[in-house]
Design a protein around this motif. Structure first.
Motif, PDB file in Angstrom:
ATOM      1  N   VAL A  13       0.824  -1.206   0.000  1.00  0.00           N
ATOM      2  CA  VAL A  13       0.000   0.000   0.000  1.00  0.00           C
ATOM      3  C   VAL A  13       0.859   1.257   0.000  1.00  0.00           C
ATOM      4  O   VAL A  13       0.575   2.225  -0.691  1.00  0.00           O
ATOM      5  CB  VAL A  13      -0.938   0.014   1.226  1.00  0.00           C
ATOM      6  N   VAL A  14       1.934   1.265   0.754  1.00  0.00           N
ATOM      7  CA  VAL A  14       2.708   2.473   1.000  1.00  0.00           C
ATOM      8  C   VAL A  14       3.839   2.690  -0.001  1.00  0.00           C
ATOM      9  O   VAL A  14       4.234   3.814  -0.237  1.00  0.00           O
ATOM     10  CB  VAL A  14       3.259   2.450   2.449  1.00  0.00           C
ATOM     11  N   ARG A  15       4.304   1.654  -0.648  1.00  0.00           N
ATOM     12  CA  ARG A  15       5.450   1.771  -1.550  1.00  0.00           C
ATOM     13  C   ARG A  15       5.207   2.848  -2.605  1.00  0.00           C
ATOM     14  O   ARG A  15       4.182   2.878  -3.259  1.00  0.00           O
ATOM     15  CB  ARG A  15       5.721   0.445  -2.233  1.00  0.00           C
ATOM     16  N   GLY A  16       6.128   3.774  -2.734  1.00  0.00           N
ATOM     17  CA  GLY A  16       6.061   4.787  -3.765  1.00  0.00           C
ATOM     18  C   GLY A  16       5.217   6.001  -3.429  1.00  0.00           C
ATOM     19  O   GLY A  16       5.100   6.897  -4.244  1.00  0.00           O
ATOM     20  N   TRP A  17       4.658   6.060  -2.252  1.00  0.00           N
ATOM     21  CA  TRP A  17       3.759   7.175  -1.929  1.00  0.00           C
ATOM     22  C   TRP A  17       4.471   8.513  -1.907  1.00  0.00           C
ATOM     23  O   TRP A  17       3.853   9.540  -2.145  1.00  0.00           O
ATOM     24  CB  TRP A  17       3.057   6.948  -0.591  1.00  0.00           C
ATOM     25  N   ASN A  18       5.775   8.519  -1.658  1.00  0.00           N
ATOM     26  CA  ASN A  18       6.491   9.792  -1.569  1.00  0.00           C
ATOM     27  C   ASN A  18       7.471  10.003  -2.723  1.00  0.00           C
ATOM     28  O   ASN A  18       8.344  10.845  -2.646  1.00  0.00           O
ATOM     29  CB  ASN A  18       7.219   9.897  -0.226  1.00  0.00           C
ATOM     30  N   THR A  19       7.302   9.263  -3.818  1.00  0.00           N
ATOM     31  CA  THR A  19       8.156   9.435  -4.982  1.00  0.00           C
ATOM     32  C   THR A  19       7.831  10.784  -5.623  1.00  0.00           C
ATOM     33  O   THR A  19       6.677  11.164  -5.724  1.00  0.00           O
ATOM     34  CB  THR A  19       7.908   8.300  -5.994  1.00  0.00           C
ATOM     35  N   ARG A  20       8.859  11.486  -6.048  1.00  0.00           N
ATOM     36  CA  ARG A  20       8.681  12.834  -6.577  1.00  0.00           C
ATOM     37  C   ARG A  20       9.107  12.937  -8.031  1.00  0.00           C
ATOM     38  O   ARG A  20       9.998  12.238  -8.478  1.00  0.00           O
ATOM     39  CB  ARG A  20       9.517  13.833  -5.771  1.00  0.00           C
ATOM     40  N   TYR A  21       8.437  13.836  -8.736  1.00  0.00           N
ATOM     41  CA  TYR A  21       8.841  14.212 -10.086  1.00  0.00           C
ATOM     42  C   TYR A  21       9.737  15.441 -10.005  1.00  0.00           C
ATOM     43  O   TYR A  21       9.577  16.263  -9.110  1.00  0.00           O
ATOM     44  CB  TYR A  21       7.631  14.685 -10.909  1.00  0.00           C
ATOM     45  N   ASP A  22      10.637  15.574 -10.982  1.00  0.00           N
ATOM     46  CA  ASP A  22      11.177  16.910 -11.242  1.00  0.00           C
ATOM     47  C   ASP A  22      10.330  17.425 -12.403  1.00  0.00           C
ATOM     48  O   ASP A  22       9.587  16.661 -13.041  1.00  0.00           O
ATOM     49  CB  ASP A  22      12.681  16.900 -11.538  1.00  0.00           C
ATOM     50  N   LEU A  23      10.353  18.695 -12.683  1.00  0.00           N
ATOM     51  CA  LEU A  23       9.453  19.283 -13.662  1.00  0.00           C
ATOM     52  C   LEU A  23       9.605  18.662 -15.050  1.00  0.00           C
ATOM     53  O   LEU A  23       8.611  18.336 -15.703  1.00  0.00           O
ATOM     54  CB  LEU A  23       9.656  20.804 -13.725  1.00  0.00           C
ATOM     55  N   GLU A  24      10.827  18.454 -15.497  1.00  0.00           N
ATOM     56  CA  GLU A  24      11.057  17.873 -16.831  1.00  0.00           C
ATOM     57  C   GLU A  24      10.490  16.460 -16.926  1.00  0.00           C
ATOM     58  O   GLU A  24       9.890  16.089 -17.936  1.00  0.00           O
ATOM     59  CB  GLU A  24      12.556  17.881 -17.158  1.00  0.00           C
ATOM     60  N   ALA A  29       6.388  12.585 -18.741  1.00  0.00           N
ATOM     61  CA  ALA A  29       5.506  11.496 -18.315  1.00  0.00           C
ATOM     62  C   ALA A  29       4.072  11.688 -18.797  1.00  0.00           C
ATOM     63  O   ALA A  29       3.384  10.715 -19.116  1.00  0.00           O
ATOM     64  CB  ALA A  29       5.526  11.371 -16.791  1.00  0.00           C
ATOM     65  N   HIS A  30       3.633  12.926 -18.871  1.00  0.00           N
ATOM     66  CA  HIS A  30       2.231  13.183 -19.216  1.00  0.00           C
ATOM     67  C   HIS A  30       2.049  13.907 -20.550  1.00  0.00           C
ATOM     68  O   HIS A  30       0.915  14.182 -20.942  1.00  0.00           O
ATOM     69  CB  HIS A  30       1.551  13.970 -18.093  1.00  0.00           C
ATOM     70  N   GLY A  31       3.136  14.216 -21.240  1.00  0.00           N
ATOM     71  CA  GLY A  31       3.037  14.867 -22.534  1.00  0.00           C
ATOM     72  C   GLY A  31       2.380  16.239 -22.456  1.00  0.00           C
ATOM     73  O   GLY A  31       1.602  16.606 -23.324  1.00  0.00           O
ATOM     74  N   LEU A  32       2.691  16.985 -21.417  1.00  0.00           N
ATOM     75  CA  LEU A  32       2.077  18.294 -21.199  1.00  0.00           C
ATOM     76  C   LEU A  32       2.904  19.421 -21.802  1.00  0.00           C
ATOM     77  O   LEU A  32       4.108  19.279 -21.996  1.00  0.00           O
ATOM     78  CB  LEU A  32       1.929  18.543 -19.696  1.00  0.00           C
ATOM     79  N   GLN A  33       2.244  20.523 -22.070  1.00  0.00           N
ATOM     80  CA  GLN A  33       2.937  21.746 -22.463  1.00  0.00           C
ATOM     81  C   GLN A  33       3.678  22.276 -21.238  1.00  0.00           C
ATOM     82  O   GLN A  33       3.149  22.201 -20.122  1.00  0.00           O
ATOM     83  CB  GLN A  33       1.944  22.791 -22.968  1.00  0.00           C
ATOM     84  N   PRO A  34       4.877  22.820 -21.411  1.00  0.00           N
ATOM     85  CA  PRO A  34       5.673  23.267 -20.257  1.00  0.00           C
ATOM     86  C   PRO A  34       4.959  24.255 -19.329  1.00  0.00           C
ATOM     87  O   PRO A  34       5.041  24.107 -18.104  1.00  0.00           O
ATOM     88  CB  PRO A  34       6.902  23.901 -20.907  1.00  0.00           C
ATOM     89  N   LEU A  35       4.237  25.231 -19.865  1.00  0.00           N
ATOM     90  CA  LEU A  35       3.575  26.198 -18.984  1.00  0.00           C
ATOM     91  C   LEU A  35       2.454  25.560 -18.173  1.00  0.00           C
ATOM     92  O   LEU A  35       2.297  25.843 -16.985  1.00  0.00           O
ATOM     93  CB  LEU A  35       3.042  27.389 -19.788  1.00  0.00           C
ATOM     94  N   ALA A  36       1.674  24.694 -18.804  1.00  0.00           N
ATOM     95  CA  ALA A  36       0.596  23.999 -18.103  1.00  0.00           C
ATOM     96  C   ALA A  36       1.175  23.074 -17.028  1.00  0.00           C
ATOM     97  O   ALA A  36       0.672  23.013 -15.901  1.00  0.00           O
ATOM     98  CB  ALA A  36      -0.250  23.205 -19.083  1.00  0.00           C
ATOM     99  N   ALA A  37       2.245  22.376 -17.380  1.00  0.00           N
ATOM    100  CA  ALA A  37       2.886  21.470 -16.425  1.00  0.00           C
ATOM    101  C   ALA A  37       3.449  22.241 -15.237  1.00  0.00           C
ATOM    102  O   ALA A  37       3.301  21.814 -14.087  1.00  0.00           O
ATOM    103  CB  ALA A  37       4.002  20.689 -17.114  1.00  0.00           C
ATOM    104  N   ARG A  38       4.065  23.390 -15.498  1.00  0.00           N
ATOM    105  CA  ARG A  38       4.635  24.191 -14.423  1.00  0.00           C
ATOM    106  C   ARG A  38       3.538  24.645 -13.447  1.00  0.00           C
ATOM    107  O   ARG A  38       3.713  24.598 -12.250  1.00  0.00           O
ATOM    108  CB  ARG A  38       5.383  25.396 -14.967  1.00  0.00           C
ATOM    109  N   GLU A  39       2.396  25.049 -13.991  1.00  0.00           N
ATOM    110  CA  GLU A  39       1.278  25.477 -13.151  1.00  0.00           C
ATOM    111  C   GLU A  39       0.812  24.358 -12.229  1.00  0.00           C
ATOM    112  O   GLU A  39       0.631  24.558 -11.031  1.00  0.00           O
ATOM    113  CB  GLU A  39       0.097  25.878 -14.049  1.00  0.00           C
TER     114      GLU A  39
END
Length: 68
Positions: A13-24, A29-39
């Motif tokens: 249940v708990v594994r990975g709950w605190n894994t973090r992304y960096d912005l890039e 990972a989600h194919g987002l536009q940089p400004l939308a992702a930053r928001e």
């Protein structure tokens, strides 16, 4: 319940709950536009579980709005 069984269930249940992304990584990972992702990143990040959940909610809402 045996101690070993409880420990194994807890780790599932708990594994990975605190894994973090960096912005890039989040953008890729989600194919987002940089400004939308930053928001999103500034508002809900950096935890993967929170960002992934929010992107899924936004995509589900966007798809349900397309039919109307």
């Amino acid at each position: 319940m045996h101690h070993e069984d409880t420990r194994e269930q807890y780790s599932k249940v708990v594994r990975g709950w605190n894994t973090r992304y960096d912005l890039e990584e989040f953008i890729r990972a989600h194919g987002l536009q940089p400004l939308a992702a930053r928001e999103l990143f500034e508002k809900f990040g950096p935890y993967k579980i929170d960002l992934d959940r929010k992107v899924a909610q936004l995509r589900a809402a966007g798809q349900s709005n397309r039919g109307h």
